[in-house]
Scaffold this active site. Structure first.
Site, PDB file in Angstrom:
ATOM      1  N   CYS A  44       0.847  -1.062  -0.001  1.00  0.00           N
ATOM      2  CA  CYS A  44       0.073   0.023  -0.092  1.00  0.00           C
ATOM      3  C   CYS A  44       1.065   1.208  -0.041  1.00  0.00           C
ATOM      4  O   CYS A  44       1.903   1.242   0.606  1.00  0.00           O
ATOM      5  CB  CYS A  44      -0.752  -0.012   1.084  1.00  0.00           C
ATOM      6  SG  CYS A  44      -2.000   1.463   1.179  1.00  0.00           S
ATOM      7  N   ASP A  46       0.469   3.885   1.649  1.00  0.00           N
ATOM      8  CA  ASP A  46       0.303   4.282   2.967  1.00  0.00           C
ATOM      9  C   ASP A  46       1.649   4.458   3.647  1.00  0.00           C
ATOM     10  O   ASP A  46       2.728   3.559   3.529  1.00  0.00           O
ATOM     11  CB  ASP A  46      -0.308   3.379   3.797  1.00  0.00           C
ATOM     12  CG  ASP A  46      -0.773   4.041   5.355  1.00  0.00           C
ATOM     13  OD1 ASP A  46      -0.106   4.558   6.047  1.00  0.00           O
ATOM     14  OD2 ASP A  46      -1.788   3.981   5.643  1.00  0.00           O
ATOM     15  N   ARG A  48       2.750   4.753   6.212  1.00  0.00           N
ATOM     16  CA  ARG A  48       3.408   4.044   7.568  1.00  0.00           C
ATOM     17  C   ARG A  48       3.965   2.593   7.369  1.00  0.00           C
ATOM     18  O   ARG A  48       4.253   1.886   8.176  1.00  0.00           O
ATOM     19  CB  ARG A  48       2.142   4.020   8.487  1.00  0.00           C
ATOM     20  CG  ARG A  48       1.552   5.454   8.914  1.00  0.00           C
ATOM     21  CD  ARG A  48       0.366   5.282   9.746  1.00  0.00           C
ATOM     22  NE  ARG A  48      -0.630   5.097   8.717  1.00  0.00           N
ATOM     23  CZ  ARG A  48      -1.756   4.789   8.981  1.00  0.00           C
ATOM     24  NH1 ARG A  48      -2.289   5.128  10.394  1.00  0.00           N
ATOM     25  NH2 ARG A  48      -2.829   4.572   8.256  1.00  0.00           N
ATOM     26  N   HIS A 100      -2.259  -3.877   4.835  1.00  0.00           N
ATOM     27  CA  HIS A 100      -2.196  -3.510   6.434  1.00  0.00           C
ATOM     28  C   HIS A 100      -3.448  -3.109   6.955  1.00  0.00           C
ATOM     29  O   HIS A 100      -4.470  -2.695   6.129  1.00  0.00           O
ATOM     30  CB  HIS A 100      -1.265  -2.451   6.473  1.00  0.00           C
ATOM     31  CG  HIS A 100      -1.680  -0.944   6.023  1.00  0.00           C
ATOM     32  ND1 HIS A 100      -2.284  -0.065   6.702  1.00  0.00           N
ATOM     33  CD2 HIS A 100      -1.872  -0.684   4.518  1.00  0.00           C
ATOM     34  CE1 HIS A 100      -2.906   0.788   5.854  1.00  0.00           C
ATOM     35  NE2 HIS A 100      -2.430   0.552   4.532  1.00  0.00           N
ATOM     36  N   CYS A 103      -6.177  -0.040   6.719  1.00  0.00           N
ATOM     37  CA  CYS A 103      -5.943   0.698   5.248  1.00  0.00           C
ATOM     38  C   CYS A 103      -7.079   1.584   5.010  1.00  0.00           C
ATOM     39  O   CYS A 103      -8.239   1.214   4.879  1.00  0.00           O
ATOM     40  CB  CYS A 103      -5.702  -0.546   4.443  1.00  0.00           C
ATOM     41  SG  CYS A 103      -5.417   0.078   2.692  1.00  0.00           S
TER      42      CYS A 103
HETATM   43 ZN    ZN Z   1      -3.452   1.235   2.987  1.00  0.00          ZN
END
Ligand code: ZN
Length: 217
Positions: A44, A46, A48, A100, A103
């Protein structure tokens, strides 16, 4: 402070370069010679979930493709180009789809709010929801449904990779390529292996099995 934040990144870079050269004066010289990463990571976007940090790997060890909700969309030329290059040129041994919990892309797909352009991307996750609606409805909270949809979405992407001619050709050529499905926990940093690994003898529905021939040596 925030306006100048990007400058800090350049300062960080200088420090990082210095540290690397202090440790090994030939570090960049060696790294610039080429890459032979054994792993393709589809994760992803993302911020993090950085592939290298969470797996304790270094530059040169993981070939990375990231998008919203770690999707494998068959019309996505970006993903397909990365996949083709990773499998056929770099000859990676493993492809890891890593989702994750928490998400945002998956969460958005569970609701009906219109988000503009991103609706089209998220629709793929809605399909996964719909395909697994019986299992998801049995869960007794939205939280559990969310967590499970994250997992089911990863499993669907593993399967979607197996449907590509790129992966199937690699399997026919007996390269030993494996596809794994993982989910990272934002709360604890732990990666859960969903144990859905697919390889050349894994079951794939007939309709998706392409009539390919072994590549001539
Ligand atoms: Zn995500």
């Amino acid at each position: 402070m925030k306006d100048n934040y990007y400058r800090q990144l350049l300062e960080n870079n200088k420090e990082w370069v210095k540290k690397k050269i202090d440790d090994d004066p030939h570090y960049f010289e060696e790294l610039s010679k080429g890459q032979t990463p054994p792993v393709l990571w589809i994760g992803c976007a993302d911020s993090r979930v950085p592939a290298n940090q969470i797996t304790g790997t270094l530059p040169g060890e993981i070939f990375v493709h990231r998008n919203i909700a770690n999707m494998v969309v068959h019309t996505d030329m970006n993903m397909l180009s990365v996949l083709d290059y990773a499998v056929n040129t770099l000859k990676v041994h493993h492809i890891i789809v890593c989702g994750h919990y928490g998400c945002g892309g998956v969460e958005a797909a569970m609701h009906n709010k219109s988000l503009g352009l991103i609706n089209k991307w998220i629709r793929n996750i809605k399909e996964v929801y719909q395909e697994n609606i019986t299992e998801l409805k049995k869960l007794d909270s939205d939280e559990k449904r969310f967590d499970r949809l994250v997992e089911l979405n990863v499993i669907a992407q593993v399967y979607d990779l197996a449907k590509t001619s790129i992966v199937q050709q690699s399997w026919i050529d007996e390269t030993g390529l494996e596809i794994h499905g993982w989910v990272y926990g934002l709360n604890d940093g732990i990666i859960k292996d969903l144990k859905v690994t697919m390889h050349s003898t894994s079951h794939l529905d007939d309709i998706f099995t392409l009539n390919l021939k072994k590549t001539q040596e």
